[in-house]
Design an enzyme around this catalytic site. Structure first.
Site, short mmCIF file in Angstrom:
data_model
loop_
_atom_site.label_atom_id
_atom_site.label_comp_id
_atom_site.label_asym_id
_atom_site.label_seq_id
_atom_site.Cartn_x
_atom_site.Cartn_y
_atom_site.Cartn_z
N HIS A 178 0.86 -1.18 0.00
CA HIS A 178 0.00 0.00 0.00
C HIS A 178 0.89 1.23 0.00
O HIS A 178 1.67 1.45 0.92
CB HIS A 178 -0.94 -0.01 1.20
CG HIS A 178 -2.01 -1.03 1.11
ND1 HIS A 178 -2.53 -1.69 2.21
CD2 HIS A 178 -2.69 -1.52 0.04
CE1 HIS A 178 -3.46 -2.54 1.82
NE2 HIS A 178 -3.57 -2.46 0.51
N GLU A 181 1.74 3.84 2.99
CA GLU A 181 2.24 3.33 4.26
C GLU A 181 3.76 3.40 4.29
O GLU A 181 4.47 2.40 4.26
CB GLU A 181 1.71 1.91 4.48
CG GLU A 181 0.18 1.88 4.55
CD GLU A 181 -0.41 0.48 4.52
OE1 GLU A 181 0.35 -0.50 4.59
OE2 GLU A 181 -1.66 0.37 4.40
N ARG A 235 -3.03 4.86 -2.39
CA ARG A 235 -2.94 3.51 -1.80
C ARG A 235 -2.64 2.43 -2.83
O ARG A 235 -1.84 1.52 -2.58
CB ARG A 235 -4.27 3.19 -1.11
CG ARG A 235 -4.45 1.75 -0.64
CD ARG A 235 -5.83 1.60 -0.02
NE ARG A 235 -6.24 0.21 0.21
CZ ARG A 235 -6.21 -0.40 1.38
NH1 ARG A 235 -5.76 0.23 2.45
NH2 ARG A 235 -6.64 -1.65 1.50
N HIS A 308 2.90 -3.47 7.09
CA HIS A 308 1.92 -2.44 6.79
C HIS A 308 1.90 -1.40 7.90
O HIS A 308 2.58 -1.52 8.91
CB HIS A 308 0.51 -3.06 6.70
CG HIS A 308 0.28 -3.97 5.53
ND1 HIS A 308 -0.58 -3.65 4.51
CD2 HIS A 308 0.79 -5.19 5.23
CE1 HIS A 308 -0.60 -4.64 3.62
NE2 HIS A 308 0.22 -5.58 4.04
N GLU A 383 1.01 -4.84 11.21
CA GLU A 383 0.57 -3.44 11.08
C GLU A 383 1.32 -2.64 12.15
O GLU A 383 1.04 -2.76 13.34
CB GLU A 383 -0.94 -3.33 11.30
CG GLU A 383 -1.78 -4.06 10.25
CD GLU A 383 -2.04 -3.23 9.02
OE1 GLU A 383 -1.53 -2.08 8.94
OE2 GLU A 383 -2.76 -3.72 8.12
#
Length: 418
Positions: A178, A181, A235, A308, A383
């Protein structure tokens, strides 16, 4: 009345990419019942509203960026459905500007022979230069190859770190799927540097395991977030698609495009949506290249780690269903050990569990495919920082603390394969 407000919210759409976000506000919203959840679900398929965190279940919050022209009617919708909400960012552009100013002001540290350091964020060209430089400096440990070209004809680099020998297990790592990020490639490049430049401090992590690392698997999208005529909050990848209603749009969410239970929930058929899953599984050249690179080493690979932001979660499969993998206890136990070491560094708290049960349904993810399609036993999505204070624009001053704490978790992961 509720329906009229919702229809007003959905009416009209701003297709064109916005380079600046003056007046955009970030809301944290919590649906309280099925009706309010359904209202948010309908918004999530609109290109007007940017869901920074995907819609979860009733009672769990999600972060939604709202353009200034829609703030008033969005608030009316919240009141109409009696949803809890708060404004997390009054002006998104102010946050982006502050982070950019900090990045410029931070003095450069680290080895001057490399094109990147970890006190700032760098574009794809600098990252490519860095991996070629570290390979040239350490030819006994590092080899760089291309797994293929992107839609915009950029090479997709693969870094292999190994001291040679046979019979070793392998870890596959990727980042930057993405584009917005930024902390993801910043960590993955740091990981390469740590394994190689600091090899003497911990040789066991390279002597006992081979590493296959792809620092940025969405190069076109990532570079677009850095370009002066680009979009910091982009994104997807950059290949045009048919859009919806005859209006073309750009990009596919690569993390909804992998071919294991593709298009079984948590993605969109709207080509203008940030979660557009593509016209078919592996429709995108970038996801095809990643698939082929992983399959080439799947017989050796025991672990897949994809990085992420944001939210601070250490997630296992599955993303397409709330059902758990047969070996979930093993996956979960290892993740707990890793997160315990991570938290011990700065006290940063992570939530652990399967993607669907902790967050939301999201089919077509790379982690599900790595386990279910490529047969890699240990597959995780990490994440990283933060929990939404800065969102995708984690300040540059937090890059090193983030990387240092996550590294402690990675060491636990690697040691499990010795």
């Amino acid at each position: 009345m509720k329906l009229l407000i919702l229809l007003s919210v959905l009416a009209a759409s701003a297709i064109a990419s916005q380079k600046r976000y003056d007046g955009y506000q970030l809301f944290q919203v919590t649906p309280k019942d099925a009706a309010s959840y359904d209202a948010l679900a309908r918004l999530s398929d609109s290109e007007i509203y940017d869901f920074w965190t995907d819609l979860r279940t009733i009672g769990h919050s999600t972060d939604i960026m709202v353009p200034p022209a829609y703030v008033s009617i969005f608030v009316d919708l919240m009141h109409a459905y009696s949803m809890e909400y708060r404004v997390k960012m009054v002006n998104v552009q102010t946050v982006l500007d502050m982070a950019r100013d900090e990045q410029v002001a931070v003095p450069r540290v680290g080895s001057p022979r490399y094109s990147v350091t970890w006190d700032n964020y760098y574009d794809f060209n600098a990252i490519t230069a860095f991996i070629n430089e570290i390979a040239a400096a350490h030819p006994d440990k590092v080899t760089v190859s291309s797994i293929g070209k992107t839609f915009e004809n950029r090479d997709m680099p693969l870094v292999k770190i190994s001291t040679g020998g046979t019979g070793k297990k392998a870890i596959v790592v990727d980042g930057g799927i993405h584009a917005r990020e930024w902390i993801s490639p910043a960590f993955v490049t740091w990981l390469i540097n740590e394994l190689v430049e600091n090899y003497a401090a911990h040789p066991q992590y390279v002597d006992n395991v081979d590493w296959y690392i792809m620092p940025v698997i969405n190069p076109d999208g990532y570079q677009f977030t850095h370009d002066t005529n680009g979009d910091r909050l982009w994104r997807k990848n950059r290949k045009p698609n048919a859009g919806i209603g005859g209006i073309p749009c750009i990009g596919t969410d690569m993390n909804r495009n992998f071919g294991f239970h593709w298009n079984e929930g948590g993605s969109s058929a709207n080509g203008c949506s940030d979660t557009f899953h593509g016209g078919a599984a592996f429709s995108e050249i970038e996801s095809q290249n990643v698939r082929d690179a992983i399959l080439a080493v799947a017989g050796q690979a025991e672990m897949y780690l994809t990085f992420h932001s944001y939210g601070q979660y250490w997630l296992t499969p599955w993303g397409y269903t709330s059902a758990l993998p047969d070996d979930y206890t093993q996956l979960y136990t290892l993740a707990v050990s890793a997160v315990n070491k991570l938290t011990a560094v700065y006290g940063t708290q992570y939530t652990i569990g399967s993607s669907t049960n902790v967050l939301y349904v999201a089919s077509g993810g790379s982690d599900d495919w790595a386990k279910g399609g490529a047969g890699i036993p240990f597959s995780y999505t990490v994440e990283m920082r933060d929990e939404g204070t800065f969102g995708f624009q984690l300040p540059a001053r937090q890059i090193l603390p983030n990387n240092e704490e996550v590294w402690e978790g990675i060491k636990v992961m690697a040691e499990s394969l010795f």
